[in-house]
Write a protein that holds these residues in place. Structure first.
Motif, mmCIF file in Angstrom:
data_model
loop_
_atom_site.group_PDB
_atom_site.id
_atom_site.type_symbol
_atom_site.label_atom_id
_atom_site.label_comp_id
_atom_site.label_asym_id
_atom_site.label_seq_id
_atom_site.Cartn_x
_atom_site.Cartn_y
_atom_site.Cartn_z
ATOM 1 N N PRO A 107 42.091 -26.588 40.344
ATOM 2 C CA PRO A 107 41.308 -27.917 39.898
ATOM 3 C C PRO A 107 41.567 -29.066 41.036
ATOM 4 C CG PRO A 107 43.270 -27.461 38.345
ATOM 5 C CD PRO A 107 43.132 -26.255 39.086
ATOM 6 N N GLN A 108 40.657 -29.777 41.534
ATOM 7 C CA GLN A 108 40.817 -30.643 42.483
ATOM 8 C C GLN A 108 40.760 -32.067 41.917
ATOM 9 O OE1 GLN A 108 38.091 -29.798 45.478
ATOM 10 N NE2 GLN A 108 39.340 -28.144 46.149
ATOM 11 N N GLY A 109 41.601 -33.054 42.483
ATOM 12 C CA GLY A 109 41.559 -34.460 42.225
ATOM 13 C C GLY A 109 40.825 -35.275 43.232
ATOM 14 N N ARG A 110 41.275 -36.453 43.424
ATOM 15 C CA ARG A 110 40.667 -37.341 44.466
ATOM 16 C C ARG A 110 40.775 -37.003 45.808
ATOM 17 N NH1 ARG A 110 43.208 -42.717 41.897
ATOM 18 N NH2 ARG A 110 41.912 -42.954 39.927
ATOM 19 N N GLY A 111 39.787 -37.055 46.449
ATOM 20 C CA GLY A 111 39.996 -36.711 48.082
ATOM 21 C C GLY A 111 40.024 -35.009 48.047
ATOM 22 N N GLY A 112 39.740 -34.256 47.246
ATOM 23 C CA GLY A 112 39.564 -32.931 47.353
ATOM 24 C C GLY A 112 40.862 -32.304 47.437
ATOM 25 N N PHE A 113 41.991 -33.039 47.004
ATOM 26 C CA PHE A 113 43.337 -32.268 47.099
ATOM 27 C C PHE A 113 43.559 -31.699 45.604
ATOM 28 C CE2 PHE A 113 43.982 -35.885 50.028
ATOM 29 C CZ PHE A 113 44.340 -34.993 51.135
ATOM 30 N N ILE A 114 44.430 -30.551 45.728
ATOM 31 C CA ILE A 114 44.764 -29.992 44.362
ATOM 32 C C ILE A 114 45.413 -31.051 43.212
ATOM 33 C CG2 ILE A 114 46.136 -28.220 43.261
ATOM 34 C CD1 ILE A 114 45.953 -26.624 45.966
ATOM 35 N N SER A 115 44.915 -30.982 42.223
ATOM 36 C CA SER A 115 45.452 -31.824 41.130
ATOM 37 C C SER A 115 46.520 -30.962 40.385
ATOM 38 C CB SER A 115 44.432 -32.363 40.204
ATOM 39 O OG SER A 115 45.044 -32.864 38.890
ATOM 40 N N TRP A 116 47.780 -31.162 40.700
ATOM 41 C CA TRP A 116 48.599 -30.374 40.193
ATOM 42 C C TRP A 116 48.820 -30.709 38.753
ATOM 43 C CZ3 TRP A 116 49.971 -26.474 42.747
ATOM 44 C CH2 TRP A 116 49.981 -26.546 44.163
ATOM 45 N N ARG A 117 48.852 -31.882 38.384
ATOM 46 C CA ARG A 117 48.842 -32.207 36.741
ATOM 47 C C ARG A 117 47.780 -31.416 36.051
ATOM 48 N NH1 ARG A 117 48.431 -38.251 35.218
ATOM 49 N NH2 ARG A 117 50.375 -38.444 36.307
ATOM 50 N N ARG A 118 46.543 -31.427 36.315
ATOM 51 C CA ARG A 118 45.360 -30.644 35.649
ATOM 52 C C ARG A 118 45.728 -29.185 35.861
ATOM 53 N NH1 ARG A 118 39.943 -31.905 38.183
ATOM 54 N NH2 ARG A 118 39.192 -30.032 36.933
ATOM 55 N N LEU A 119 46.366 -28.701 37.055
ATOM 56 C CA LEU A 119 46.706 -27.280 37.184
ATOM 57 C C LEU A 119 47.483 -27.035 36.090
ATOM 58 C CD1 LEU A 119 46.402 -24.579 39.062
ATOM 59 C CD2 LEU A 119 48.655 -25.258 39.724
ATOM 60 N N LYS A 120 48.653 -27.691 35.837
ATOM 61 C CA LYS A 120 49.785 -27.295 34.715
ATOM 62 C C LYS A 120 48.836 -27.469 33.395
ATOM 63 C CE LYS A 120 53.963 -28.835 34.806
ATOM 64 N NZ LYS A 120 54.894 -29.678 35.648
ATOM 65 N N THR A 121 48.064 -28.500 33.110
ATOM 66 C CA THR A 121 47.692 -28.878 31.740
ATOM 67 C C THR A 121 46.490 -27.559 31.422
ATOM 68 O OG1 THR A 121 47.543 -30.928 32.194
ATOM 69 C CG2 THR A 121 46.277 -30.484 30.307
ATOM 70 N N GLU A 122 45.669 -27.101 32.342
ATOM 71 C CA GLU A 122 44.708 -26.113 32.273
ATOM 72 C C GLU A 122 45.374 -24.658 31.958
ATOM 73 O OE1 GLU A 122 41.548 -26.177 35.026
ATOM 74 O OE2 GLU A 122 41.219 -28.442 34.726
ATOM 75 N N ALA A 123 46.595 -24.486 32.961
ATOM 76 C CA ALA A 123 47.308 -23.235 32.832
ATOM 77 C C ALA A 123 47.985 -23.145 31.283
ATOM 78 C CB ALA A 123 48.212 -23.350 33.831
ATOM 79 N N ALA A 124 48.560 -24.287 30.850
ATOM 80 C CA ALA A 124 48.892 -24.329 29.524
ATOM 81 C C ALA A 124 47.851 -23.952 28.479
ATOM 82 C CB ALA A 124 49.631 -25.459 29.316
ATOM 83 N N GLU A 125 46.953 -24.375 28.610
ATOM 84 C CA GLU A 125 45.659 -24.354 27.766
ATOM 85 C C GLU A 125 45.168 -22.876 27.611
ATOM 86 O OE1 GLU A 125 42.306 -26.914 28.732
ATOM 87 O OE2 GLU A 125 43.544 -28.856 28.171
ATOM 88 N N VAL A 126 45.039 -22.039 28.917
ATOM 89 C CA VAL A 126 44.617 -20.802 28.869
ATOM 90 C C VAL A 126 45.694 -19.937 28.313
ATOM 91 C CG1 VAL A 126 44.512 -18.941 30.517
ATOM 92 C CG2 VAL A 126 43.453 -20.906 30.967
ATOM 93 N N LEU A 127 46.931 -20.343 28.396
ATOM 94 C CA LEU A 127 48.075 -19.493 27.897
ATOM 95 C C LEU A 127 48.264 -19.593 26.494
ATOM 96 C CD1 LEU A 127 50.891 -20.187 30.444
ATOM 97 C CD2 LEU A 127 49.568 -17.968 30.255
ATOM 98 N N ASP A 128 47.955 -20.974 25.720
ATOM 99 C CA ASP A 128 47.874 -21.171 24.536
ATOM 100 C C ASP A 128 46.746 -20.477 23.937
ATOM 101 O OD1 ASP A 128 48.843 -22.638 22.232
ATOM 102 O OD2 ASP A 128 47.446 -24.039 22.220
ATOM 103 N N THR A 129 45.553 -20.598 24.453
ATOM 104 C CA THR A 129 44.414 -20.184 23.896
ATOM 105 C C THR A 129 44.269 -18.489 23.691
ATOM 106 O OG1 THR A 129 42.991 -21.507 25.160
ATOM 107 C CG2 THR A 129 41.879 -19.620 24.240
ATOM 108 N N TRP A 130 45.254 -17.716 24.597
ATOM 109 C CA TRP A 130 45.405 -16.313 24.276
ATOM 110 C C TRP A 130 46.781 -16.141 23.641
ATOM 111 C CZ3 TRP A 130 41.017 -14.293 23.865
ATOM 112 C CH2 TRP A 130 39.868 -14.974 24.607
ATOM 113 N N ASP A 131 47.742 -17.025 23.585
ATOM 114 C CA ASP A 131 48.840 -16.868 22.504
ATOM 115 C C ASP A 131 49.736 -16.030 23.650
ATOM 116 O OD1 ASP A 131 50.427 -17.424 20.405
ATOM 117 O OD2 ASP A 131 49.753 -15.327 19.453
ATOM 118 N N VAL A 132 49.676 -16.349 24.822
ATOM 119 C CA VAL A 132 50.719 -15.913 25.693
ATOM 120 C C VAL A 132 51.954 -16.975 26.085
ATOM 121 C CG1 VAL A 132 51.091 -15.072 28.039
ATOM 122 C CG2 VAL A 132 48.972 -14.836 26.868
#
Length: 500
Positions: A107-132
């Motif tokens: 996931p990208q943030g301002r200026g086209g750089f990787i948004s590390w915060r969103r990356l961690k949040t979305e990863a946690a959501e994926v793992l949580d969704t599938w109970d990993v």
């Protein structure tokens, strides 16, 4: 019936003259765990490469939910349909779990750089969704095998795929981990995930799958509900012989009970095998059989000096066998045809003659000098004995066909007149004529009183044995004297009690 989630019809795939699949068929319905079984070479891997869009079939069609499969070039469309979790990891070990989940689509943030915060949040959501239950910040290399597999499954599901191919997922797991994997599979099934489960252990098919498809000799044989297919019938379908109609195979002549014990092992243990007791007499051929994760190859390689066991002892003609030292094992009287003739068996920059005589140079001359004539004469004799098709000892070994290259490896193993001959998949990837020639050398080594230990996936190789030991998860679970029937041996290899 509802439209199948996945359907493959009349799949054929050839590589040059080799027919990898002549008639592959598969129909998988949503929400089931569907087993795909067959012996090595039955066509399972080829069918999976077609189902996952890695290769186009020469003939036949694949459809998902009644729609034709995407174009091979549209990788994103394939990722939304299907994913395969292989024995070997496809994750990047040095990256974190979160980075692996979103590799090449961070996931990208301002200026086209990787948004590390969103990356961690979305990863946690994926793992949580599938109970990993895995920490998104954990380095993937530090995960247990079972957790790494779940991360790969979660990554596939996050693309939108609901059809997951599990290729030998239990090969590196212990019993508790296998049970946990199966529990997770059942939970994911209830969430609408469909599995194609490939395993050599038929016991697992009965534990976790609802339907099974059998391939044999590159063809579809049957598809049936697991509950309606007794184990004997499943093994029969894989072996290609009716249990009732099998004629007794000609048993070998018995090994002389008074023949001296050449190899004796007690309690041999390592990461790959445990508590192995084994004896091989002079003039006896003992086979080691088992599926890919059984420990059979590592055990055989230990006798040839390639590994050092962590426990137990082995003696060759009453003397301690030197572990972890190939040269010392050769001096002690072990000849070996290794599993990888390219990497371990041949020096491709050298000639046929040099390769064949490499292990016996000390016999062909004194003080480090080797008489050219003696060496050439010895090489000529080996070429003749093994019927190696070559222009002569000076031909580069890299020019030879696979079968003749393997004969050079066999020639070198026999050159030192070993007391113990260790053969690891000696006929893999060679043509029928070369195979017969290699096996007849095994027979003549036995007739000379050599003790022979042969590891093979090929039933034809094992039929030449006086007895076959079967390894399963690192332990010897069965011994079959000569004259066994295919279905009996396959049942032991697959971990099925064939009386069940």
């Amino acid at each position: 019936m509802s439209t199948p989630l996945v359907e493959a019809r009349g799949i054929a795939k050839r590589y040059g003259p080799t027919v990898a699949l002549a008639d592959g068929q598969l129909t998988v319905h949503a929400g089931e765990s569907h087993a795909l079984v067959g012996r090595n070479g039955a066509g399972k891997s080829t069918l999976v490469t077609v189902l996952t869009g890695l290769q186009a079939p020469d003939e036949g069609t694949v459809s998902f939910d009644g729609e034709p499969a995407p174009a091979l070039t549209d990788r994103d469309a394939w990722r939304r349909k299907v994913a395969c979790v292989y024995q070997k990891p496809t994750v990047v070990p040095e990256l974190t779990v979160a980075e692996n989940l979103f590799i090449n689509r961070q996931p990208q943030g301002r200026g086209g750089f990787i948004s590390w915060r969103r990356l961690k949040t979305e990863a946690a959501e994926v793992l949580d969704t599938w109970d990993v239950h895995v920490d998104p910040d954990a380095r993937t290399a530090d995960l247990k095998v079972e957790d790494r597999q779940m991360v790969e499954i979660a990554r596939a599901l996050s693309f939108g795929a609901r059809f997951i191919v599990l290729d030998e997922p239990t090969a590196q797991l212990d019993n508790r981990e296998i049970e946990r994997l199966f529990t997770r599979m059942r939970a994911l099934q209830e969430s609408g995930v469909t599995f194609l489960f490939i395993s050599h252990h038929l016991q697992e098919v009965y534990e976790v799958c609802q339907t099974v498809t059998v391939l044999r000799d590159a063809r579809w044989i049957t598809t049936a509900p697991v509950a309606e297919l007794p184990r004997a019938a499943l093994v029969e379908a894989m072996a290609g012989e009716s249990i009732a109609a099998v004629e007794e195979k000609a048993a070998r002549g018995d090994v002389d009970a008074g023949a001296p014990v050449v190899l004796e092992a007690h309690g041999l243990t390592s990461d790959s095998y445990e508590g192995i007791d084994l004896t091989v007499r002079g003039g006896e051929v003992v086979g080691l059989a088992g599926s890919s994760g059984s420990g059979k190859i590592e055990l055989a390689e230990s006798f040839a000096g390639l590994h050092t066991p962590t426990g137990g002892t082995a003696q060759l003609e009453g003397r301690q066998l030197p572990f972890g030292d190939v040269t010392a094992a050769l001096r002690a009287g072990v000849g070996c045809v290794p599993r990888d003739r390219h990497g371990q068996g041949l020096v491709f920059g050298m000639t046929v003659g040099d390769n064949a005589t490499m292990s016996v140079l000390d016999r062909l001359g004194r003080y480090g000098f080797v008489g050219t004539d003696r060496k050439r004469g010895f090489a000529d004799e080996l070429i003749d004995r093994l019927d190696i098709h070559t222009q002569g000892p000076d031909q580069p070994v890299s020019d030879l066909s696979g079968g003749n290259a393997q004969k050079v490896v066999m020639a070198r193993a026999l050159a030192s007149d070993p007391r113990l001959l260790v053969l690891i998949n000696p006929t893999a990837g060679v043509d029928v004529k070369s195979k017969e020639s290699l096996l007849s050398r095994m027979d003549s080594a036995r007739d000379d009183g050599t003790a022979v230990l042969v590891v093979s996936d090929e039933l034809d190789d094992l039929r030449r044995c006086d007895r076959v030991l079967v390894l399963f998860h690192g332990r010897v679970v069965a011994e079959h004297p000569a004259g066994w029937r295919d279905h009996e041996l396959i049942a032991s290899i697959e971990g099925v009690d064939h009386h069940g």
